[in-house]
Design a protein around this motif. Structure first.
Motif, PDB file in Angstrom:
ATOM      1  N   TRP A   1       0.597  -1.082  -0.002  1.00 20.05           N
ATOM      2  CA  TRP A   1      -0.210   0.251  -0.234  1.00 20.05           C
ATOM      3  C   TRP A   1       0.983   1.575  -0.308  1.00 20.05           C
ATOM      4  CZ3 TRP A   1      -5.559  -0.195   0.407  1.00 20.05           C
ATOM      5  CH2 TRP A   1      -5.881   0.993   0.389  1.00 20.05           C
ATOM      6  N   GLN A   2       1.659   1.178   1.174  1.00 11.78           N
ATOM      7  CA  GLN A   2       2.973   2.697   1.109  1.00 11.78           C
ATOM      8  C   GLN A   2       3.666   2.215  -0.497  1.00 11.78           C
ATOM      9  OE1 GLN A   2       4.599   1.934   4.688  1.00 11.78           O
ATOM     10  NE2 GLN A   2       2.755   1.953   5.465  1.00 11.78           N
ATOM     11  N   ALA A   3       4.071   1.470  -0.836  1.00 10.07           N
ATOM     12  CA  ALA A   3       4.979   1.417  -2.145  1.00 10.07           C
ATOM     13  C   ALA A   3       4.364   2.553  -3.438  1.00 10.07           C
ATOM     14  CB  ALA A   3       5.662   0.635  -2.697  1.00 10.07           C
ATOM     15  N   LEU A   4       2.683   1.707  -3.437  1.00 10.33           N
ATOM     16  CA  LEU A   4       1.790   2.149  -4.893  1.00 10.33           C
ATOM     17  C   LEU A   4       0.892   3.194  -4.992  1.00 10.33           C
ATOM     18  CD1 LEU A   4       0.458  -1.695  -5.627  1.00 10.33           C
ATOM     19  CD2 LEU A   4       2.223  -0.525  -6.625  1.00 10.33           C
ATOM     20  N   ILE A   5       0.398   3.117  -3.001  1.00  6.05           N
ATOM     21  CA  ILE A   5      -0.121   4.198  -3.304  1.00  6.05           C
ATOM     22  C   ILE A   5       0.602   6.105  -2.700  1.00  6.05           C
ATOM     23  CG2 ILE A   5      -2.692   5.669  -2.237  1.00  6.05           C
ATOM     24  CD1 ILE A   5      -2.780   2.658  -4.008  1.00  6.05           C
ATOM     25  N   ALA A   6       0.765   5.544  -1.127  1.00  2.00           N
ATOM     26  CA  ALA A   6       1.907   6.912  -0.833  1.00  2.00           C
ATOM     27  C   ALA A   6       2.839   7.227  -0.962  1.00  2.00           C
ATOM     28  CB  ALA A   6       2.183   6.772   1.005  1.00  2.00           C
ATOM     29  N   LYS A   7       3.943   6.249  -1.978  1.00  2.00           N
ATOM     30  CA  LYS A   7       5.451   6.689  -2.126  1.00  2.00           C
ATOM     31  C   LYS A   7       4.573   7.134  -4.089  1.00  2.00           C
ATOM     32  CE  LYS A   7       7.966   6.133   1.494  1.00  2.00           C
ATOM     33  NZ  LYS A   7       8.152   7.753   2.022  1.00  2.00           N
ATOM     34  N   ALA A   8       4.353   5.714  -4.862  1.00  2.00           N
ATOM     35  CA  ALA A   8       4.133   6.164  -6.636  1.00  2.00           C
ATOM     36  C   ALA A   8       3.308   7.150  -6.891  1.00  2.00           C
ATOM     37  CB  ALA A   8       3.885   4.737  -6.779  1.00  2.00           C
ATOM     38  N   GLN A   9       2.009   6.967  -6.030  1.00  2.00           N
ATOM     39  CA  GLN A   9       1.040   8.516  -6.126  1.00  2.00           C
ATOM     40  C   GLN A   9       0.515   7.349  -7.316  1.00  2.00           C
ATOM     41  OE1 GLN A   9       2.026  11.969  -6.169  1.00  2.00           O
ATOM     42  NE2 GLN A   9       3.219  11.989  -3.859  1.00  2.00           N
ATOM     43  N   MET A  10       0.609   5.860  -7.315  1.00  2.00           N
ATOM     44  CA  MET A  10      -0.453   5.314  -8.316  1.00  2.00           C
ATOM     45  C   MET A  10      -1.594   5.767  -8.683  1.00  2.00           C
ATOM     46  SD  MET A  10      -1.008   1.022  -8.705  1.00  2.00           S
ATOM     47  CE  MET A  10      -2.036   1.143  -6.921  1.00  2.00           C
ATOM     48  N   LYS A  11      -2.397   5.749  -9.853  1.00  2.00           N
ATOM     49  CA  LYS A  11      -3.556   6.285 -10.500  1.00  2.00           C
ATOM     50  C   LYS A  11      -4.408   5.292 -11.208  1.00  2.00           C
ATOM     51  CE  LYS A  11      -2.136   9.795 -14.274  1.00  2.00           C
ATOM     52  NZ  LYS A  11      -0.938   9.507 -13.891  1.00  2.00           N
ATOM     53  N   GLU A  12      -5.486   5.533 -11.948  1.00  2.00           N
ATOM     54  CA  GLU A  12      -6.190   4.832 -12.251  1.00  2.00           C
ATOM     55  C   GLU A  12      -5.883   4.709 -13.787  1.00  2.00           C
ATOM     56  OE1 GLU A  12     -10.848   3.895 -14.632  1.00  2.00           O
ATOM     57  OE2 GLU A  12     -10.404   5.552 -12.120  1.00  2.00           O
ATOM     58  N   GLY A  13      -5.277   3.494 -15.022  1.00  2.00           N
ATOM     59  CA  GLY A  13      -4.575   3.334 -15.683  1.00  2.00           C
ATOM     60  C   GLY A  13      -3.383   3.546 -15.825  1.00  2.00           C
ATOM     61  N   ASP A  14      -2.873   3.459 -14.746  1.00  2.00           N
ATOM     62  CA  ASP A  14      -0.844   3.717 -14.876  1.00  2.00           C
ATOM     63  C   ASP A  14      -0.927   2.238 -15.192  1.00  2.00           C
ATOM     64  OD1 ASP A  14      -0.579   6.004 -14.065  1.00  2.00           O
ATOM     65  OD2 ASP A  14      -0.526   5.742 -11.664  1.00  2.00           O
TER      66      ASP A  14
END
Length: 308
Positions: A131-144
């Motif tokens: 969660w922290q890698a994808l959401i907090a650090k990478a700021q992943m968004k729909e379509g990435d």
């Protein structure tokens, strides 16, 4: 209480009778039903990180815990005696493979009602890391477009599902025997790392999540588009490749977070994320459990059940 302990760095794990932890004002005591194990456990045991993360002895092994609240500190709100909970405890309160554990309320979440204590214990460290890698650090968004290395491991199995839930296109690396598993978890593209070279197969990705380090980390820069992000929990960009590829590099060490764990728990309760357990061991067989983990071929998490 009985606990799985080490008495010094680089010594064998043993099951011993030790004093139970005492209650703190900001914490709860948990009657432990299950714990899970992670590579950080035996890395700390070896003494490799003693300058940065010193241990006090006897040291109780394990960070991931699931069980039932038995006592509550005077400053704690939001939890009650009898609550089924799970957590990744901080370094000071680490000690999951024991009959009783102390956990700060800020690191605690209610256990999802649709999974067992053993399943819940498999989630915290791996789930929070993903969660922290994808959401907090990478700021992943729909379509990435996201490449997740080691997709069949404890972190990878959860990372794939989290990324898919938030609308990402997911590629992952694994061995041939785990291709069907990672596809079922949601991977759109699967690279057999023994037969394929991922940087030849993939391009223009927004995010790479690295859990391997070394040459895999360095090669991962080639997969990213300009402005992309490489997040690693295993290594640093020692060759300073990020500026050459015009991308962002993030290294991080997971932090316990009860609120974040509760968010992940909602995805589990709603059926969007499922646990993957490689094997389950009794507490008295903890040495064998760690030997299996060190082998490096576990699919999902290895869980320890704790006698009541």
């Amino acid at each position: 209480m009985k606990a799985a302990i080490i008495r010094d760095y680089d010594t064998e794990i043993e099951i011993a009778d030790i004093d139970a932890p005492t209650l703190s004002d900001d914490s709860v005591l948990i009657n432990v039903h299950a714990a899970s194990i992670n590579p950080i456990d035996y890395i700390l045991q070896s003494g490799a990180m003693k300058d940065n993360i010193p241990l006090e002895f006897p040291h109780v092994m394990g960070f991931d815990v699931a069980g039932e609240v038995t006592e509550i500190g005077k400053d704690v709100t939001g939890f009650n005696v009898g609550d089924a909970v799970y957590a990744r405890a901080n370094q000071q309160d680490a000690g999951a493979i024991a009959q009783i554990a102390r956990v700060k309320a800020s690191e605690l979440a209610l256990k999802p009602g649709n999974i067992s204590h053993a399943e819940a214990a498999s989630v915290p460290l791996a789930g929070l890391t993903a969660w922290q890698a994808l959401i907090a650090k990478a700021q992943m968004k729909e379509g990435d477009k996201v490449l997740i290395h080691a997709g069949s491991g404890g972190v990878g199995t959860l990372a794939i599902q989290i990324a898919k839930h938030f609308g990402a296109h997911v590629a992952t690396t694994c061995s041939a025997r785990n291709v069907d598993l990672v596809r079922k978890l949601g991977a759109d593209v699967v690279i057999d790392y023994k037969k394929q070279t991922f940087e030849d197969e993939l391009s223009d990705y927004d995010i790479v999540f690295d859990m391997i380090g070394g040459e895999t980390l360095n090669r991962s820069f080639k997969v990213l588009k300009k402005g992309g992000t490489l997040v690693s929990i295993k290594g640093q960009d020692t060759d300073n490749l990020a500026p050459d590829h015009d991308v962002r590099f993030e290294w991080f060490f997971m932090e316990p977070d009860g609120a974040m764990l509760a968010e992940l728990g909602k995805l589990i309760e709603d059926g969007h994320v499922k646990t993957v357990i490689d094997s389950t061991y009794k507490m008295e067989d903890v040495v064998a459990a760690y030997e299996s983990l060190k082998d490096g071929h576990a699919v999902g998490k290895i869980v320890i059940t704790v006698p009541q």
